[in-house]
Write a protein that holds these residues in place. Structure first.
Motif, PDB file in Angstrom:
ATOM      1  N   VAL A 160      -9.215 -11.105  -1.455  1.00  0.00           N
ATOM      2  CA  VAL A 160      -8.781  -9.718  -1.364  1.00  0.00           C
ATOM      3  C   VAL A 160      -9.848  -8.838  -2.023  1.00  0.00           C
ATOM      4  O   VAL A 160      -9.926  -8.775  -3.253  1.00  0.00           O
ATOM      5  N   PRO A 161     -10.692  -8.176  -1.242  1.00  0.00           N
ATOM      6  CA  PRO A 161     -11.654  -7.240  -1.839  1.00  0.00           C
ATOM      7  C   PRO A 161     -10.900  -6.061  -2.459  1.00  0.00           C
ATOM      8  O   PRO A 161     -10.209  -5.329  -1.760  1.00  0.00           O
ATOM      9  N   VAL A 162     -11.000  -5.910  -3.756  1.00  0.00           N
ATOM     10  CA  VAL A 162     -10.205  -4.902  -4.456  1.00  0.00           C
ATOM     11  C   VAL A 162     -10.513  -3.495  -3.934  1.00  0.00           C
ATOM     12  O   VAL A 162      -9.626  -2.653  -3.838  1.00  0.00           O
ATOM     13  N   SER A 163     -11.770  -3.252  -3.576  1.00  0.00           N
ATOM     14  CA  SER A 163     -12.148  -1.921  -3.096  1.00  0.00           C
ATOM     15  C   SER A 163     -11.843  -1.725  -1.623  1.00  0.00           C
ATOM     16  O   SER A 163     -11.890  -0.596  -1.120  1.00  0.00           O
ATOM     17  N   ASP A 164     -11.500  -2.804  -0.915  1.00  0.00           N
ATOM     18  CA  ASP A 164     -11.211  -2.710   0.518  1.00  0.00           C
ATOM     19  C   ASP A 164     -10.153  -3.747   0.886  1.00  0.00           C
ATOM     20  O   ASP A 164     -10.417  -4.697   1.630  1.00  0.00           O
ATOM     21  N   PRO A 165      -8.936  -3.579   0.381  1.00  0.00           N
ATOM     22  CA  PRO A 165      -7.908  -4.596   0.605  1.00  0.00           C
ATOM     23  C   PRO A 165      -7.531  -4.785   2.065  1.00  0.00           C
ATOM     24  O   PRO A 165      -6.974  -5.825   2.426  1.00  0.00           O
TER      25      PRO A 165
ATOM     26  N   ILE B 246       0.296  -6.542   1.389  1.00  0.00           N
ATOM     27  CA  ILE B 246      -0.442  -5.890   0.313  1.00  0.00           C
ATOM     28  C   ILE B 246      -0.088  -4.408   0.280  1.00  0.00           C
ATOM     29  O   ILE B 246      -0.067  -3.741   1.323  1.00  0.00           O
ATOM     30  N   PHE B 247       0.179  -3.911  -0.941  1.00  0.00           N
ATOM     31  CA  PHE B 247       0.559  -2.506  -1.139  1.00  0.00           C
ATOM     32  C   PHE B 247      -0.376  -1.840  -2.145  1.00  0.00           C
ATOM     33  O   PHE B 247      -0.889  -2.482  -3.059  1.00  0.00           O
ATOM     34  N   ASP B 248      -0.546  -0.547  -1.988  1.00  0.00           N
ATOM     35  CA  ASP B 248      -1.251   0.298  -2.954  1.00  0.00           C
ATOM     36  C   ASP B 248      -0.196   0.893  -3.883  1.00  0.00           C
ATOM     37  O   ASP B 248       0.699   1.612  -3.431  1.00  0.00           O
ATOM     38  N   ILE B 249      -0.295   0.595  -5.177  1.00  0.00           N
ATOM     39  CA  ILE B 249       0.690   1.086  -6.144  1.00  0.00           C
ATOM     40  C   ILE B 249       0.044   2.056  -7.131  1.00  0.00           C
ATOM     41  O   ILE B 249       0.529   2.216  -8.259  1.00  0.00           O
ATOM     42  N   SER B 250      -1.045   2.703  -6.723  1.00  0.00           N
ATOM     43  CA  SER B 250      -1.688   3.672  -7.620  1.00  0.00           C
ATOM     44  C   SER B 250      -0.723   4.795  -7.977  1.00  0.00           C
ATOM     45  O   SER B 250      -0.770   5.343  -9.079  1.00  0.00           O
ATOM     46  N   ASP B 251       0.161   5.148  -7.039  1.00  0.00           N
ATOM     47  CA  ASP B 251       1.243   6.091  -7.312  1.00  0.00           C
ATOM     48  C   ASP B 251       2.530   5.288  -7.377  1.00  0.00           C
ATOM     49  O   ASP B 251       3.074   4.893  -6.350  1.00  0.00           O
TER      50      ASP B 251
ATOM     51  N   THR C  42      -0.686 -17.252  -6.147  1.00  0.00           N
ATOM     52  CA  THR C  42      -1.290 -17.226  -7.477  1.00  0.00           C
ATOM     53  C   THR C  42      -2.608 -16.471  -7.417  1.00  0.00           C
ATOM     54  O   THR C  42      -3.474 -16.795  -6.595  1.00  0.00           O
ATOM     55  N   MET C  43      -2.780 -15.490  -8.285  1.00  0.00           N
ATOM     56  CA  MET C  43      -4.021 -14.733  -8.321  1.00  0.00           C
ATOM     57  C   MET C  43      -5.050 -15.434  -9.205  1.00  0.00           C
ATOM     58  O   MET C  43      -4.734 -15.848 -10.325  1.00  0.00           O
ATOM     59  N   VAL C  44      -6.287 -15.525  -8.696  1.00  0.00           N
ATOM     60  CA  VAL C  44      -7.394 -16.100  -9.463  1.00  0.00           C
ATOM     61  C   VAL C  44      -8.556 -15.103  -9.422  1.00  0.00           C
ATOM     62  O   VAL C  44      -9.380 -15.136  -8.506  1.00  0.00           O
ATOM     63  N   PRO C  45      -8.618 -14.175 -10.381  1.00  0.00           N
ATOM     64  CA  PRO C  45      -9.741 -13.226 -10.416  1.00  0.00           C
ATOM     65  C   PRO C  45     -11.031 -13.955 -10.813  1.00  0.00           C
ATOM     66  O   PRO C  45     -11.026 -14.809 -11.696  1.00  0.00           O
ATOM     67  N   LYS C  46     -12.107 -13.636 -10.147  1.00  0.00           N
ATOM     68  CA  LYS C  46     -13.403 -14.235 -10.460  1.00  0.00           C
ATOM     69  C   LYS C  46     -14.486 -13.187 -10.255  1.00  0.00           C
ATOM     70  O   LYS C  46     -14.725 -12.751  -9.123  1.00  0.00           O
ATOM     71  N   ASN C  47     -15.107 -12.779 -11.368  1.00  0.00           N
ATOM     72  CA  ASN C  47     -16.105 -11.709 -11.323  1.00  0.00           C
ATOM     73  C   ASN C  47     -15.479 -10.469 -10.708  1.00  0.00           C
ATOM     74  O   ASN C  47     -14.472  -9.979 -11.185  1.00  0.00           O
ATOM     75  N   ASP C  48     -16.019  -9.962  -9.598  1.00  0.00           N
ATOM     76  CA  ASP C  48     -15.471  -8.748  -8.994  1.00  0.00           C
ATOM     77  C   ASP C  48     -14.604  -9.057  -7.787  1.00  0.00           C
ATOM     78  O   ASP C  48     -14.281  -8.160  -7.002  1.00  0.00           O
ATOM     79  N   LYS C  49     -14.203 -10.319  -7.629  1.00  0.00           N
ATOM     80  CA  LYS C  49     -13.394 -10.695  -6.477  1.00  0.00           C
ATOM     81  C   LYS C  49     -12.028 -11.194  -6.930  1.00  0.00           C
ATOM     82  O   LYS C  49     -11.860 -11.702  -8.036  1.00  0.00           O
TER      83      LYS C  49
ATOM     84  N   LEU D  92      -3.127  -2.812  -6.788  1.00  0.00           N
ATOM     85  CA  LEU D  92      -2.611  -3.599  -5.672  1.00  0.00           C
ATOM     86  C   LEU D  92      -1.379  -4.399  -6.086  1.00  0.00           C
ATOM     87  O   LEU D  92      -1.310  -4.938  -7.195  1.00  0.00           O
ATOM     88  N   LEU D  93      -0.424  -4.473  -5.184  1.00  0.00           N
ATOM     89  CA  LEU D  93       0.747  -5.333  -5.325  1.00  0.00           C
ATOM     90  C   LEU D  93       0.778  -6.238  -4.105  1.00  0.00           C
ATOM     91  O   LEU D  93       0.578  -5.782  -2.973  1.00  0.00           O
ATOM     92  N   ILE D  94       1.031  -7.521  -4.338  1.00  0.00           N
ATOM     93  CA  ILE D  94       1.044  -8.512  -3.259  1.00  0.00           C
ATOM     94  C   ILE D  94       2.409  -9.177  -3.207  1.00  0.00           C
ATOM     95  O   ILE D  94       2.974  -9.546  -4.236  1.00  0.00           O
ATOM     96  N   LEU D  95       2.932  -9.326  -1.993  1.00  0.00           N
ATOM     97  CA  LEU D  95       4.218  -9.983  -1.767  1.00  0.00           C
ATOM     98  C   LEU D  95       4.029 -11.233  -0.920  1.00  0.00           C
ATOM     99  O   LEU D  95       3.282 -11.215   0.065  1.00  0.00           O
ATOM    100  N   SER D  96       4.724 -12.303  -1.275  1.00  0.00           N
ATOM    101  CA  SER D  96       4.774 -13.518  -0.468  1.00  0.00           C
ATOM    102  C   SER D  96       5.926 -13.437   0.523  1.00  0.00           C
ATOM    103  O   SER D  96       7.067 -13.153   0.138  1.00  0.00           O
ATOM    104  N   VAL D  97       5.625 -13.717   1.784  1.00  0.00           N
ATOM    105  CA  VAL D  97       6.652 -13.737   2.832  1.00  0.00           C
ATOM    106  C   VAL D  97       6.741 -15.159   3.370  1.00  0.00           C
ATOM    107  O   VAL D  97       5.805 -15.665   3.997  1.00  0.00           O
TER     108      VAL D  97
END
Length: 460
Positions: A217-222, A156-161, A181-188, A128-133
């Motif tokens: 942002v659910p990583v598996s369902d953005p 939010i963008f998918d950057i897998s490719d 600012t990203m704050v990862p916590k466990n699986d979220k 995932l790539l996130i942009l601030s507007v």
């Protein structure tokens, strides 16, 4: 950068994602410009000719990759940076670019996405790539215009490719998102959104306005990303005008975050990332005008705050401006409280035509030392050792003479260290790659980062 800027027409507006508009993925980097003989820190630079490169003895310009269509229009300023593996991601008022930096001496353009909006502050997490507007637009998509003030927030963008990023979804946030600012916590994945406000009678920024908003942002369902909290954080003086932070830096493993909240600095407990708690609010009205950003040292015993005096468009690195204004301030964290120590400002006087002030930087992973690389717009890029909190000092630098093109605003927006090199996002001139060779900084080259988002710090 905080001053408002009206965007022009959207580039490649009929196409949401443009590999077709992009430069060739095999575009080579340009050769580095000719450098003047190196000088030591402290040398005045007011006579440096336009565009001429100057460095300290221990710093060199490795290469420069100019901005390219569709992200090279007059309004398409390069902004922030993020890193993942062998890739660098560069925000731009016109969208964003992805570069292959597996060979840092010759970065190659992988793809460019036309998605106009002010700021386009960028982070990456997994695919995932996130942009601030931070600009009201007619809608959430990349084909939106600035002719109607209807939406602003996160994209939010998918950057897998990497060769073909895909737009996934968006989240509207009050007063948009100046930075995030990203704050990862466990699986979220939680995203702290920083934006100033409110604006009376605004569709996107009505009163009241909170210090920050939190997006999950659910990583598996953005596509299901949403605002989950806008916590009440009791900031003194909020009733007097604008509320919000310019920039928040999180240190998740320490359960801490430091916020530069325009008129003040704040220290937050983020043990529960959805319910941050205020630990301390600090101010420095004599010296700081716009609290712009915060950087912890490696063990979170210090915070370096920066002041963006003049909002990024003023020449504050001149003899008329005191060394404590438009500068950095170092605070030691003692028994859970911030205590002010010394100030740092680049020691080279800039010309009146050069916008220059403290801006975005990052820590170098040097064990036992506190060393930072920092952008100063047309003041260039500076390396500062703040191990001695009371006496920070410059140990290296890179800069150019005044930008002589149209627009006036120029120079390094962000300068970050990543796996042996410094990558500087120059507003007008593209991506600079720098290298410092110095006994103080060489230990950092032993550290291998898998990814890097400057506002989410880790211990190295």
């Amino acid at each position: 950068m905080i001053f408002a800027k009206v965007r022009g027409a959207a580039l490649c507006a009929a196409v949401l994602l443009v590999s077709a508009c992009a430069a060739s993925p095999e575009q080579p980097a340009a050769a580095p410009p000719t450098q003047q003989p190196s000088t030591q820190p402290g040398t005045p630079s007011s006579s440096l000719p336009p565009g001429q490169v100057k460095t300290s003895d221990n710093v060199k310009l490795v290469t420069n990759v100019p901005r390219a269509a569709p992200l090279n229009g007059a309004d398409d300023w390069n902004t922030d940076l993020a890193f993942q593996g062998d890739y660098a991601f560069v925000g731009n008022f016109g969208g964003f670019s992805i570069y292959d930096i597996s060979d840092p001496t010759a970065p190659k353009t992988v793809s460019q996405v036309a998605c106009p909006a002010q700021q386009n502050d960028v982070t990456v997490h997994g695919d995932l790539l996130i942009l601030s507007v931070d600009e009201p637009r007619s809608g959430e998509g990349c084909d939106s215009t600035d002719e109607e003030r209807a939406w602003e927030g996160l994209r939010i963008f998918d950057i897998s490719d990497k060769k073909s990023p895909k737009y996934v979804s968006s989240v509207a946030t009050a007063c948009g998102s100046h930075t995030h600012t990203m704050v990862p916590k466990n699986d979220k994945l939680y995203v702290y959104v920083s934006s100033p406000g409110p604006e009376p009678d605004s569709k996107t920024c009505p009163p009241p306005h909170k210090l920050l908003q939190i997006v999950e942002v659910p990583v598996s369902d953005p596509k299901s990303a949403r605002v989950v909290a806008a916590p009440d954080i009791p900031i003194k003086g909020a009733e007097e005008g604008s509320v919000g932070c310019h920039d928040i830096t999180a240190f998740p493993e320490k359960n801490l975050a430091a916020g530069a909240c325009f008129g003040d600095g704040v220290l937050l407990d983020i043990a529960d990332p959805v319910n941050p708690k205020l630990l301390q609010q600090i101010s420095d009205p004599e010296n700081f005008q716009i609290w712009h950003s915060a950087t912890f040292n490696n063990d979170a015993t210090k915070v370096l705050f920066s002041d963006e005096l003049g909002g990024g468009g003023a020449p504050t690195c001149d003899a008329k401006t005191p060394a404590t204004k438009g500068a950095d301030a170092i605070y030691d964290l003692v028994d859970g409280q911030l205590q002010k120590r010394g100030y740092f400002k680049i020691p080279r006087e800039q010309q009146e035509s050069e916008n220059c002030v403290a801006h975005n930087g990052s820590l170098l992973p040097v064990p036992g030392k506190d060393i930072m690389v920092q952008a100063w717009y047309q003041g260039g890029v500076s390396f500062v050792d703040f191990t001695d909190s009371d006496n920070p000092k410059e140990i290296g630098y890179f800069e150019r003479g005044p930008f002589d093109g149209e627009g006036g605003i120029a120079g390094s927006w962000s300068a970050y260290y990543y796996n042996g090199y410094v990558y500087s996002s120059d507003i007008q001139l593209g991506l600079d790659v720098l290298e410092i060779t110095d006994p103080l900084t060489d230990p950092a080259k032993q550290v291998k980062m898998d990814d890097f988002n400057v506002q989410t710090q880790k211990t190295y």
